[in-house]
Design an enzyme around this catalytic site. Structure first.
Site, PDB file in Angstrom:
ATOM      1  N   ARG A   1       0.045  12.223  -8.888  1.00 57.98           N
ATOM      2  CA  ARG A   1      -1.140  11.487  -8.456  1.00 57.98           C
ATOM      3  C   ARG A   1      -2.427  11.922  -9.141  1.00 57.98           C
ATOM      4  NH1 ARG A   1      -0.682   8.122  -4.093  1.00 57.98           N
ATOM      5  NH2 ARG A   1       0.811   8.913  -2.607  1.00 57.98           N
TER       6      ARG A   1
ATOM      7  N   GLU B   1      -7.479  -1.651  -4.574  1.00 60.90           N
ATOM      8  CA  GLU B   1      -6.073  -1.245  -4.667  1.00 60.90           C
ATOM      9  C   GLU B   1      -5.819  -0.506  -5.979  1.00 60.90           C
ATOM     10  OE1 GLU B   1      -3.326  -0.499  -3.709  1.00 60.90           O
ATOM     11  OE2 GLU B   1      -2.297  -1.968  -2.480  1.00 60.90           O
ATOM     12  N   ASP B   2      -4.767   0.297  -5.982  1.00 65.06           N
ATOM     13  CA  ASP B   2      -4.380   0.947  -7.232  1.00 65.06           C
ATOM     14  C   ASP B   2      -3.595  -0.011  -8.117  1.00 65.06           C
ATOM     15  OD1 ASP B   2      -2.215   0.910  -5.475  1.00 65.06           O
ATOM     16  OD2 ASP B   2      -1.668   3.001  -5.750  1.00 65.06           O
TER      17      ASP B   2
ATOM     18  N   GLY C   1      -3.133   5.600  -2.908  1.00 64.53           N
ATOM     19  CA  GLY C   1      -3.211   5.380  -4.360  1.00 64.53           C
ATOM     20  C   GLY C   1      -4.575   5.092  -4.947  1.00 64.53           C
TER      21      GLY C   1
ATOM     22  N   ASP D   1       1.964  -5.018  -7.096  1.00 61.04           N
ATOM     23  CA  ASP D   1       3.314  -5.119  -7.655  1.00 61.04           C
ATOM     24  C   ASP D   1       3.974  -6.381  -7.108  1.00 61.04           C
ATOM     25  OD1 ASP D   1       5.761  -4.519  -8.795  1.00 61.04           O
ATOM     26  OD2 ASP D   1       6.247  -2.895  -7.433  1.00 61.04           O
TER      27      ASP D   1
ATOM     28  N   PHE E   1       7.025   1.399 -14.417  1.00 62.06           N
ATOM     29  CA  PHE E   1       6.498   2.167 -13.286  1.00 62.06           C
ATOM     30  C   PHE E   1       5.511   3.193 -13.822  1.00 62.06           C
ATOM     31  CE2 PHE E   1       6.311   4.980  -9.691  1.00 62.06           C
ATOM     32  CZ  PHE E   1       6.339   4.084  -8.630  1.00 62.06           C
TER      33      PHE E   1
HETATM   34  P1  IMP Z   1       3.580  -4.138  -3.410  1.00 65.66           P
HETATM   35  O1  IMP Z   1       3.508  -4.376  -1.949  1.00 65.66           O
HETATM   36  O2  IMP Z   1       4.991  -4.309  -3.955  1.00 65.66           O
HETATM   37  O3  IMP Z   1       2.589  -4.935  -4.224  1.00 65.66           O
HETATM   38  O4  IMP Z   1       3.334  -2.607  -3.603  1.00 65.66           O
HETATM   39  C1  IMP Z   1       2.135  -2.087  -3.848  1.00 65.66           C
HETATM   40  C2  IMP Z   1       2.187  -0.590  -3.702  1.00 65.66           C
HETATM   41  O5  IMP Z   1       3.388  -0.033  -4.265  1.00 65.66           O
HETATM   42  C3  IMP Z   1       1.053  -0.019  -4.507  1.00 65.66           C
HETATM   43  O6  IMP Z   1      -0.115   0.059  -3.731  1.00 65.66           O
HETATM   44  C4  IMP Z   1       1.608   1.317  -4.907  1.00 65.66           C
HETATM   45  O7  IMP Z   1       1.350   2.265  -3.892  1.00 65.66           O
HETATM   46  C5  IMP Z   1       3.095   1.094  -5.032  1.00 65.66           C
HETATM   47  N1  IMP Z   1       3.458   0.828  -6.448  1.00 65.66           N
HETATM   48  C6  IMP Z   1       3.872  -0.320  -7.002  1.00 65.66           C
HETATM   49  N2  IMP Z   1       4.094  -0.198  -8.316  1.00 65.66           N
HETATM   50  C7  IMP Z   1       3.799   1.094  -8.619  1.00 65.66           C
HETATM   51  C8  IMP Z   1       3.802   1.851  -9.842  1.00 65.66           C
HETATM   52  O8  IMP Z   1       4.130   1.377 -10.951  1.00 65.66           O
HETATM   53  N3  IMP Z   1       3.432   3.147  -9.727  1.00 65.66           N
HETATM   54  C9  IMP Z   1       3.069   3.733  -8.547  1.00 65.66           C
HETATM   55  N4  IMP Z   1       3.020   3.048  -7.393  1.00 65.66           N
HETATM   56  C10 IMP Z   1       3.397   1.744  -7.418  1.00 65.66           C
HETATM   57 MG    MG Z   2      -0.892   1.785  -2.919  1.00 69.79          MG
END
Ligand code: IMP
Ligand code: MG
Length: 175
Positions: free
Chosen positions: A165, A99-100, A44, A103, A152
């Site tokens: 992407r 990071e992108d 990402g 979440d 999202f």
């Molecule tokens: P976490 O471990 O729940 O914080 O997830 C993080 C990863 O989930 C990010 O690095 C993204 O790859 C993916 N992710 C979480 N939310 C989104 C979103 O709104 N769009 C796209 N990817 C997301």
């Molecule tokens: Mg990611």
């Protein structure tokens, strides 16, 4: 069907570019003279990395890590594994995780703890988007491009099941 989902423009190319440049200016100031390792979280963050680094006025090295958080599409579970580790040593160096989006925070906590064990001089987190709504673990990014309340998003590196992407702007997927 994913392809039938409606998308609404959230951050335009111009807005992203301006914000990424601001972040790069801040990082260039904060990391002047340091031994910087930028750890890009695949996939990402690759577009964010490419744009941000070209605005940086400091020297740094780049490396990549890939993590898998079990689950699919818009849901992430709590189980994280490393599918590609970085190849440079971070011991005694100033690490910036790129990071992108943050979440639930699960992925980042795992990566932070993994890198902390390798004794970096410092370890900070820079994320394009900080989405606090679904945070499950305590983690705060040090540098944030945009705060997002909920939803999202896709584009500028972010995908929905590998789609969207490479869109130059960020869009909100509508329910
Ligand atoms: P976490 O471990 O729940 O914080 O997830 C993080 C990863 O989930 C990010 O690095 C993204 O790859 C993916 N992710 C979480 N939310 C989104 C979103 O709104 N769009 C796209 N990817 C997301
Ligand atoms: Mg990611």
């Amino acid at each position: 069907m994913v392809k039938d989902r409606k998308k609404r423009l959230l951050y335009s190319e111009e807005i992203i570019d301006r914000r990424v440049k601001e972040l790069a200016d801040t990082l260039s100031h904060d990391y002047k003279g340091k031994d910087v390792v930028i750890v890009c979280v695949l996939k990402g963050a690759f577009i964010f990395l490419a744009d941000l680094t070209r605005y940086l006025g400091i020297s740094y090295v780049v490396d990549f890590v890939r993590l898998r958080s079990y689950g699919s599409q818009s849901e992430s579970s709590g189980i994280v594994t490393v599918t590609k580790d970085i190849e440079v040593s971070v011991e005694g160096r100033d690490v910036i995780i790129l990071e992108d989006i943050v979440d639930t925070g699960t992925t980042l906590v795992y990566l932070r703890d993994m890198l902390e064990k390798r004794n970096p001089a410092s370890l900070k987190i820079c994320t394009l988007i900080d989405k606090k709504e679904r945070r499950l673990v305590e983690i705060d990014a040090d540098y944030v491009g945009f705060d997002l309340d909920e939803g999202f998003v896709v584009g500028y590196g972010l995908d929905f099941d590998e789609r969207f992407r490479c869109l130059p702007s960020v869009y909100l997927i509508e329910e």
